[in-house]
Design an enzyme around this catalytic site. Structure first.
Site, PDB file in Angstrom:
ATOM      1  N   CYS A   1      44.009  30.870  45.918  1.00  0.00           N
ATOM      2  CA  CYS A   1      44.907  29.965  46.403  1.00  0.00           C
ATOM      3  C   CYS A   1      45.673  28.931  45.683  1.00  0.00           C
ATOM      4  O   CYS A   1      46.279  29.626  44.608  1.00  0.00           O
ATOM      5  CB  CYS A   1      44.309  29.277  47.966  1.00  0.00           C
ATOM      6  SG  CYS A   1      45.484  28.880  49.072  1.00  0.00           S
TER       7      CYS A   1
ATOM      8  N   HIS B   1      41.099  32.735  50.734  1.00  0.00           N
ATOM      9  CA  HIS B   1      39.847  32.208  50.362  1.00  0.00           C
ATOM     10  C   HIS B   1      38.704  33.148  50.826  1.00  0.00           C
ATOM     11  O   HIS B   1      37.952  32.860  51.756  1.00  0.00           O
ATOM     12  CB  HIS B   1      39.732  30.926  51.221  1.00  0.00           C
ATOM     13  CG  HIS B   1      40.667  29.921  50.805  1.00  0.00           C
ATOM     14  ND1 HIS B   1      40.169  28.994  49.894  1.00  0.00           N
ATOM     15  CD2 HIS B   1      42.036  29.727  51.205  1.00  0.00           C
ATOM     16  CE1 HIS B   1      41.440  28.065  49.924  1.00  0.00           C
ATOM     17  NE2 HIS B   1      42.438  28.368  50.533  1.00  0.00           N
TER      18      HIS B   1
ATOM     19  N   GLU C   1      35.899  32.926  49.627  1.00  0.00           N
ATOM     20  CA  GLU C   1      34.575  31.914  49.478  1.00  0.00           C
ATOM     21  C   GLU C   1      34.042  31.498  50.914  1.00  0.00           C
ATOM     22  O   GLU C   1      33.105  30.883  51.164  1.00  0.00           O
ATOM     23  CB  GLU C   1      34.670  30.760  48.584  1.00  0.00           C
ATOM     24  CG  GLU C   1      35.629  29.685  48.834  1.00  0.00           C
ATOM     25  CD  GLU C   1      36.911  30.136  48.729  1.00  0.00           C
ATOM     26  OE1 GLU C   1      37.388  31.171  48.441  1.00  0.00           O
ATOM     27  OE2 GLU C   1      37.719  29.101  48.941  1.00  0.00           O
TER      28      GLU C   1
HETATM   29  N1  GLN Z   1      49.111  24.645  49.649  1.00  0.00           N
HETATM   30  C1  GLN Z   1      48.209  24.360  48.408  1.00  0.00           C
HETATM   31  C2  GLN Z   1      49.044  24.238  47.467  1.00  0.00           C
HETATM   32  O1  GLN Z   1      50.009  24.621  47.153  1.00  0.00           O
HETATM   33  C3  GLN Z   1      47.038  25.526  48.382  1.00  0.00           C
HETATM   34  C4  GLN Z   1      46.362  25.738  49.626  1.00  0.00           C
HETATM   35  C5  GLN Z   1      45.048  26.273  49.272  1.00  0.00           C
HETATM   36  O2  GLN Z   1      44.581  26.309  48.186  1.00  0.00           O
HETATM   37  N2  GLN Z   1      44.278  26.175  50.220  1.00  0.00           N
HETATM   38  O3  GLN Z   1      48.636  23.798  46.193  1.00  0.00           O
END
Ligand code: GLN
Length: 196
Positions: free
Chosen positions: A78, A170, A172
């Site tokens: 992410c 994610h 995890e």
């Molecule tokens: N929205 C976050 C970003 O742009 C990422 C979201 C996340 O890691 N769950 O950094």
């Protein structure tokens, strides 16, 4: 095997837990010297702008680039994927380690967070429960990038390039450890040093 988890901000504890369940020794990384002696690094989800700025402040941006250049595997989930990319269409500190262009918060309000069962051939036949939280999208990938999973509309959501691995979601948080296992298999492989 000693694997570090970048612990500046975000969901690092969950990655540590997943790695421990697989028997890896883990280290929380907040300073460049904590990368010494590690065999791999995970960059967790969180807020990519915050993680990126803190990484620059503590000298970790350069240190992680060097760590990766010696062939050590790095996995970003992410926000971690955003940081490993080389283009987010706006000005924020990146590690620039992978030839992928991403768009932040790309799923809009209705789909802010969602879960879906992904087909991931590299992990076997059973679908992978993927949890997306204000997730980025991979808009395009460069030539050397292998897409490991796509949404039904064709959007890539997991990819690998050499010793770099990214997921927009994610693993995890899902309790399914197969992505962490896949990463540990990369960590276990003999190193190929880039540029040679
Ligand atoms: N929205 C976050 C970003 O742009 C990422 C979201 C996340 O890691 N769950 O950094």
């Amino acid at each position: 095997m000693r694997v570090g988890v970048l612990a500046l901000q975000g969901a690092f504890r969950e990655h540590i837990e997943a790695l421990r369940r697989l028997g890896a020794e883990t280290v929380e990384v907040r300073l460049p010297e904590q990368l010494e002696g590690l065999d791999g690094l995970i960059i967790p989800g969180g807020e990519s702008t915050a993680i990126g700025k803190l990484a620059v402040k503590y000298g970790l941006q350069q240190a992680i680039r060097q760590f990766a250049a010696t062939g050590n595997p790095v996995y970003g989930s992410c926000a971690g994927m955003i940081l490993l990319s080389n283009d987010v269409g706006r000005d924020q500190p990146l590690l620039d380690l992978m030839d992928v262009k991403v768009e932040r918060n790309a799923f809009g309000r209705q789909l802010d967070s969602f879960e879906t069962e992904l087909v991931v051939p590299a992990l076997g036949e059973e679908r992978f429960p993927a949890i997306f939280i204000r997730a980025p999208k991979i808009e395009s990938v460069g030539e050397g990038v292998e897409v490991l999973a796509k949404l039904e509309d064709g959007t890539p959501v997991a990819a690998r390039q050499g010793n770099m691995l990214v997921t927009a979601f994610h693993p995890e948080l899902s309790g399914d450890l197969r992505f962490h296992k896949y990463f540990l298999a990369m960590v276990n492989k003999p190193r190929v040093i880039s540029g040679e």
